[in-house]
Design an enzyme around this catalytic site. Sequence first.
Site, short mmCIF file in Angstrom:
data_model
loop_
_atom_site.label_atom_id
_atom_site.label_comp_id
_atom_site.label_asym_id
_atom_site.label_seq_id
_atom_site.Cartn_x
_atom_site.Cartn_y
_atom_site.Cartn_z
N TYR A 113 30.18 46.95 27.31
CA TYR A 113 29.91 45.53 27.58
C TYR A 113 28.45 45.19 27.31
CZ TYR A 113 28.68 41.42 30.39
OH TYR A 113 28.17 40.21 30.81
N THR A 140 22.60 39.09 29.72
CA THR A 140 22.85 39.66 31.04
C THR A 140 21.83 40.72 31.44
OG1 THR A 140 24.38 41.09 32.26
CG2 THR A 140 24.52 41.20 29.88
P1 NAP Z 1 34.37 34.97 33.50
O1 NAP Z 1 34.68 34.27 34.77
O2 NAP Z 1 34.97 36.30 33.23
O3 NAP Z 1 34.78 33.97 32.31
C1 NAP Z 1 34.87 34.42 30.98
C2 NAP Z 1 35.46 33.30 30.13
O4 NAP Z 1 35.60 33.77 28.77
C3 NAP Z 1 36.85 32.83 30.56
O5 NAP Z 1 36.93 31.43 30.44
C4 NAP Z 1 37.75 33.49 29.52
O6 NAP Z 1 38.97 32.83 29.33
C5 NAP Z 1 36.87 33.37 28.29
N1 NAP Z 1 37.31 34.24 27.20
C6 NAP Z 1 37.45 35.59 27.21
N2 NAP Z 1 37.90 36.01 26.02
C7 NAP Z 1 38.05 34.92 25.23
C8 NAP Z 1 38.50 34.72 23.90
N3 NAP Z 1 38.88 35.73 23.12
N4 NAP Z 1 38.50 33.46 23.41
C9 NAP Z 1 38.13 32.41 24.18
N5 NAP Z 1 37.72 32.54 25.46
C10 NAP Z 1 37.68 33.79 25.98
O7 NAP Z 1 32.79 35.12 33.32
P2 NAP Z 1 31.60 34.39 34.13
O8 NAP Z 1 31.27 35.16 35.34
O9 NAP Z 1 31.88 32.95 34.20
O10 NAP Z 1 30.39 34.65 33.13
C11 NAP Z 1 30.10 33.75 32.06
C12 NAP Z 1 29.33 34.50 30.98
O11 NAP Z 1 28.10 34.97 31.51
C13 NAP Z 1 30.03 35.72 30.41
O12 NAP Z 1 29.69 35.81 29.05
C14 NAP Z 1 29.43 36.88 31.17
O13 NAP Z 1 29.50 38.07 30.41
C15 NAP Z 1 28.02 36.39 31.35
N6 NAP Z 1 27.30 36.86 32.53
C16 NAP Z 1 27.86 36.75 33.76
C17 NAP Z 1 27.14 37.13 34.88
C18 NAP Z 1 27.71 36.99 36.27
O14 NAP Z 1 27.17 37.59 37.19
N7 NAP Z 1 28.74 36.16 36.46
C19 NAP Z 1 25.84 37.63 34.74
C20 NAP Z 1 25.29 37.72 33.46
C21 NAP Z 1 26.02 37.31 32.36
P3 NAP Z 1 40.28 33.17 30.23
O15 NAP Z 1 40.12 32.35 31.48
O16 NAP Z 1 41.38 32.72 29.36
O17 NAP Z 1 40.27 34.64 30.51
O1 F7E Z 2 30.03 45.65 39.94
C1 F7E Z 2 30.01 48.70 41.96
C2 F7E Z 2 30.08 48.81 40.45
O2 F7E Z 2 31.94 44.63 38.72
C3 F7E Z 2 28.82 45.67 40.65
C4 F7E Z 2 29.49 40.95 35.51
O3 F7E Z 2 29.47 39.58 35.82
O4 F7E Z 2 27.35 41.28 36.54
C5 F7E Z 2 28.70 41.72 36.55
O5 F7E Z 2 28.77 43.11 36.23
C6 F7E Z 2 28.56 47.09 41.14
C7 F7E Z 2 28.75 48.18 40.08
O6 F7E Z 2 29.62 43.63 38.50
C8 F7E Z 2 33.42 48.60 43.17
O7 F7E Z 2 30.23 50.17 40.05
C9 F7E Z 2 31.60 49.67 43.64
O8 F7E Z 2 27.72 49.13 40.19
O9 F7E Z 2 30.86 43.32 40.56
P1 F7E Z 2 30.71 44.27 39.46
P2 F7E Z 2 28.71 44.25 37.34
O10 F7E Z 2 29.31 45.46 36.75
O11 F7E Z 2 27.32 44.37 37.88
C10 F7E Z 2 26.65 41.46 35.28
C11 F7E Z 2 25.27 40.91 35.44
C12 F7E Z 2 27.41 40.93 34.14
O12 F7E Z 2 26.82 40.52 33.14
C13 F7E Z 2 28.89 41.15 34.12
O13 F7E Z 2 29.54 40.20 33.25
O14 F7E Z 2 29.49 47.39 42.18
N1 F7E Z 2 31.31 48.83 42.63
N2 F7E Z 2 32.90 49.55 43.99
C14 F7E Z 2 32.41 48.14 42.32
N3 F7E Z 2 32.61 47.19 41.39
C15 F7E Z 2 33.86 46.66 41.32
N4 F7E Z 2 34.08 45.69 40.42
N5 F7E Z 2 34.89 47.08 42.13
C16 F7E Z 2 34.71 48.04 43.09
O15 F7E Z 2 35.64 48.38 43.81
#
Ligand code: NAP
Ligand code: F7E
Length: 355
Positions: free
Chosen positions: A156, A128
Amino acid sequence: MIRMKKALITGVTGQDGAYLTKFLLDKGYEVYGIYRRLSTPNFWRLDHLGIFDKVNLIPADLGDAGSIVEALKISEPDELYHLAAQSYVQASFETPVATGDITGLSVTRILEAIRQNCKDIKFYFAATSEMLGKTGLLNGERPLNENDVLRPMSPYSAAKLYGYWITKIYREGYGMFAANGILFNHESPLRGLEFVTRKVANEVAKVSLDLSKEVKIGNLDAKRDWGYAPEYVEAMWLMLQQDEADDYVIATGEAHSVRELMEKAFDVVDLGWQDWTRVDKRFFRPLDVPSLVGDYSKAEKKLNWRPRVKFDKMVEILVEKECYRWERWLKGERFPWDAPNYTSEARILTRSLGM
Ligand code: NAP
Ligand code: F7E
């Protein structure tokens, strides 16, 4: 006869897991997904994409190494996409140890299972942009690439940093095909409701339909590089189609603030954001990455990947989808969708309230 390729996806019930499953099924893969047993089943994303009955589901838990080995034996995959994690940054401050175990150590559990049982599997790790942390600001907001210094700012991202390095170590130490995708934020109507883009889209839709009176928000100054999730899962697949494993930044190359997100989201429903917004300290974090923007030129050159949906379009897609859902909900329709099941955030007591 050509054998269908097989993929095993951890986190199949999450945003990326659902889109990746659809993408691989469309490519002709046989897809297996690891899911964990919950008291309430959580397959709404797979259902929403119309693929729930097309994916083979294997119960396992990232904390349980034996269940991962079993999943490998059952599926015998060519490719393994490790997407499962405790993925919410704010929650990692509430549960830092569990996040370290599930988001970080689980990567070694899976790599070890592969090394001992089936070393030829191609492995993808969901690293990430959060690992870059403070570097975004220190570098004067220049787009960051694969060689920039990693300075995590949350439990995280510290856990992901561990996963990223252990993936490199197994690649170099054991000659395994293990790739890191350094993905910047990517969003969609299937995003978890806690994340800021979907939260804002959902709340704005409710305000526009008179179902809510205000949007409570945290740090308006934070800047992120927000892309569109369905495009990002293609990049994951491309990384595993290369001759050699490597690390790639996937991003749009644009940074926008949460303030701009509010402005644009309210603009979609013809309302002025400041009339409906309240800053609430419960949404601030003990530490917050100030600004991140990615340089995807390596992915463009080597994978021939580039983003198509940028910020404005992405916000329009999200707000329009939430309006559509709530309009149908008002008409009494029920369909696979998580929003009505969430409790009010005002009832959740977090550490940030004591800060
Ligand atoms: P997400 O929607 O939060 O999905 C996370 C998945 O992990 C869910 O299927 C969850 O299952 C599963 N999980 C959590 N704990 C588990 C456990 N103990 N055993 C088995 N499964 C478990 O995340 P996402 O947005 O799809 O992201 C996918 C991956 O990319 C994550 O690793 C995230 O950290 C990483 N990532 C995301 C972003 C982004 O912007 N979306 C950016 C960079 C990296 P449940 O449905 O049961 O909770
Ligand atoms: O926050 C600010 C918050 O929770 C984005 C995950 O997928 O992307 C995600 O992490 C920003 C932060 O995503 C609220 O403080 C303000 O600065 O949507 P977010 P994240 O923390 O960037 C990365 C790439 C991952 O890898 C992670 O898995 O928005 N912010 N006000 C807020 N954020 C939330 N959630 N809620 C608020 O009300």
